[in-house]
Design a protein around this motif. Sequence first.
Motif, PDB file in Angstrom:
ATOM      1  N   ASN A 154      -3.630  -5.996   0.716  1.00  0.00           N
ATOM      2  CA  ASN A 154      -3.487  -4.730   0.766  1.00  0.00           C
ATOM      3  C   ASN A 154      -4.471  -5.162   2.418  1.00  0.00           C
ATOM      4  OD1 ASN A 154      -5.414  -3.618  -0.068  1.00  0.00           O
ATOM      5  ND2 ASN A 154      -4.540  -2.194  -1.101  1.00  0.00           N
ATOM      6  N   GLU A 158      -3.660   1.977   3.883  1.00  0.00           N
ATOM      7  CA  GLU A 158      -3.696   0.733   2.754  1.00  0.00           C
ATOM      8  C   GLU A 158      -3.107  -0.541   3.051  1.00  0.00           C
ATOM      9  OE1 GLU A 158      -2.049   2.199  -0.928  1.00  0.00           O
ATOM     10  OE2 GLU A 158      -4.130   3.668  -0.983  1.00  0.00           O
ATOM     11  N   ARG A 159      -2.735  -0.011   4.558  1.00  0.00           N
ATOM     12  CA  ARG A 159      -1.630  -1.586   4.895  1.00  0.00           C
ATOM     13  C   ARG A 159      -2.263  -2.486   5.817  1.00  0.00           C
ATOM     14  NH1 ARG A 159       3.814   0.871   4.534  1.00  0.00           N
ATOM     15  NH2 ARG A 159       4.827  -1.177   5.143  1.00  0.00           N
ATOM     16  N   GLY A 199       1.117  -1.701   0.125  1.00  0.00           N
ATOM     17  CA  GLY A 199      -0.243   0.045  -0.205  1.00  0.00           C
ATOM     18  C   GLY A 199       1.011   1.392   0.191  1.00  0.00           C
ATOM     19  N   GLN A 219      -6.495  -2.442  10.128  1.00  0.00           N
ATOM     20  CA  GLN A 219      -5.625  -1.422   9.250  1.00  0.00           C
ATOM     21  C   GLN A 219      -4.502   0.148   9.768  1.00  0.00           C
ATOM     22  OE1 GLN A 219      -9.533   1.447   8.365  1.00  0.00           O
ATOM     23  NE2 GLN A 219      -8.330   2.049   6.678  1.00  0.00           N
TER      24      GLN A 219
END
Length: 267
Positions: free
Chosen positions: A111, A85-86, A80, A199
């Motif tokens: 991701n 995003e990761r 990401g 997240q």
Amino acid sequence: MFPTARQGFRLIEVLVLLGIVLVAIGLFLPSVRNVRIPAERMKCANNLKQIGLALSNFHEASNSNDSLKQYFPTGCMGFGNEPEERLSWMVALLPYVEEQELFAQLDLTKNYGGNYSLLNRLIGIYLCPTYTRLNNASAITTYVSMAGIGVDAASRPPGVAGNGFMGFDRLTTLEMIKDGASNTITLMDLHSHNGTWAQGGPSNLRGFDTTDLPLLGEGRPIFSNHQTLHTLLVDGSFRSIRFDCDPRIIAAAITIDGGEEIDWNSN
């Protein structure tokens, strides 16, 4: 038609009985509250200690490559462009909090969004029970790792003054924690600006901004439904800090190499 005398007596009996029940409930509720609140505090403290044990076990298992020293997890893992995003450090700890089966199902070539269907679930150890009772919580966490002093702390590289226990991409070894494992905060139980545990980003990793005043209060950087601030130290010990503690003590305990002397008895 007016009620008979017998009906009147029955009505009085019902009202008296109802009054007794209401009084009993009034006497019972404080007792329930007096039991529930300490139990929630104990459960929250135990959650933090269990996460601390998981961090320690991750650290112990991290040197499978002989060229690397033992290290704690980074704040983000996987792919990401942005931390959000990761996958978060809490995902990396799943095998160490009895969630090996869930971890094995994840596709680590994807991701957070690519694993969302698996990760959008409650992990009890990652959530304070007081928050659960007062909010409609699902895949939320209240346990936040401290990146250091300043809003940009999580994105900084190793060796920068003011760094804390964890960053988005920096490895922290035990040797780097010069202030001592018993004087450095890893996690805080914070009940403001909460987000999902899986997240990456500020939902579970934040810098401590000493200029964002006031620090204390609902919706502010330091807020908890407990009467004190629950924290976990690197050595795995739990510490409850009063809300009237000098913020400089908290800031000093967040940095890993500040050289400050911390007097916990003064908080």
